[in-house]
Design a protein around this motif. Sequence first.
Motif, PDB file in Angstrom:
ATOM      1  N   TRP A  10       0.838  -1.216   0.000  1.00 30.67           N
ATOM      2  CA  TRP A  10       0.000   0.000   0.000  1.00 30.67           C
ATOM      3  C   TRP A  10       0.862   1.251   0.000  1.00 30.67           C
ATOM      4  N   GLN A  11       1.897   1.248   0.816  1.00 34.54           N
ATOM      5  CA  GLN A  11       2.791   2.411   0.878  1.00 34.54           C
ATOM      6  C   GLN A  11       3.523   2.611  -0.446  1.00 34.54           C
ATOM      7  N   SER A  16       4.244   5.638  -5.457  1.00 28.67           N
ATOM      8  CA  SER A  16       4.199   5.677  -6.924  1.00 28.67           C
ATOM      9  C   SER A  16       3.211   6.735  -7.407  1.00 28.67           C
ATOM     10  N   GLY A  17       2.064   6.795  -6.735  1.00 31.50           N
ATOM     11  CA  GLY A  17       1.073   7.799  -7.117  1.00 31.50           C
ATOM     12  C   GLY A  17       1.583   9.204  -6.929  1.00 31.50           C
ATOM     13  N   LEU A  18       2.268   9.434  -5.793  1.00 41.21           N
ATOM     14  CA  LEU A  18       2.812  10.767  -5.540  1.00 41.21           C
ATOM     15  C   LEU A  18       3.890  11.124  -6.556  1.00 41.21           C
ATOM     16  N   GLN A  19       4.713  10.136  -6.899  1.00 45.30           N
ATOM     17  CA  GLN A  19       5.766  10.396  -7.890  1.00 45.30           C
ATOM     18  C   GLN A  19       5.167  10.735  -9.255  1.00 45.30           C
ATOM     19  N   LEU A  20       4.148   9.961  -9.647  1.00 45.35           N
ATOM     20  CA  LEU A  20       3.503  10.235 -10.934  1.00 45.35           C
ATOM     21  C   LEU A  20       2.832  11.607 -10.930  1.00 45.35           C
ATOM     22  N   GLY A  21       2.173  11.934  -9.798  1.00 38.43           N
ATOM     23  CA  GLY A  21       1.543  13.255  -9.700  1.00 38.43           C
ATOM     24  C   GLY A  21       2.557  14.370  -9.770  1.00 38.43           C
TER      25      GLY A  21
END
Length: 219
Positions: A7-8, A13-18
């Motif tokens: 989950w972390q 990954s989501g934060l990096q993509l954003g």
Amino acid sequence: MSGPGNWQAAVRSGLQLGGLAGLAALLIGAVDHWTQAGRDANRLAAANARLEALWPGSSRAWDPGFQSVAGMPRVSVVTGTAPSPDAPHVYLNWPAPNGYAGRMQIAVAFRQVPDAPRPVVYAVAVLTHQETPGLGDRIERRRSPWLNQFTGLHAPAAARLRADGGEIDALSGATITARAVAEAVSHAMRIHHTRSARPPFTGKPSPQKRPPSEPEKRP
């Protein structure tokens, strides 16, 4: 089952993509800002070149000011620099969408003349089309004088084909093409008359008049 580590990792990954998407948007915005002046200059040069090709000598006396007209952002209004009321206006890239072979673009020039109730058509030119060679392509100035019929008209209804109640003769064998151009010119006339009827914007607010019953207040 996915554990806390998975989950972390997904959150990271989501934060990096954003973050990458935000950085890309900032870079695109910066490039757009830095190149805006160059694009404006190219657009100005292209408009002047097109005007010069259509009406030799005219572009030297015109100052293109690009605006969105009737919700059509690709249409450019070119206004004359002269302060006199007969300063010309040209609508470049005006759409004529219903040609026999599809969409066309035209240029319509207007100017005010003495004793005319409204601005009259100064000239019309077809800029782009895919009409049938030998038939529909007679809308080009170099192939026939058909477009000269619009010169001097001031009533939008007159710019339509005779079969539609106007004063324009159709092209034999190319009625659909001729109608598309005539309807586009008539539409441009209606829009221009609406715009030219508005008071010019001076940059200053209009003076507010007091009602007759309200006395003027003095300090």
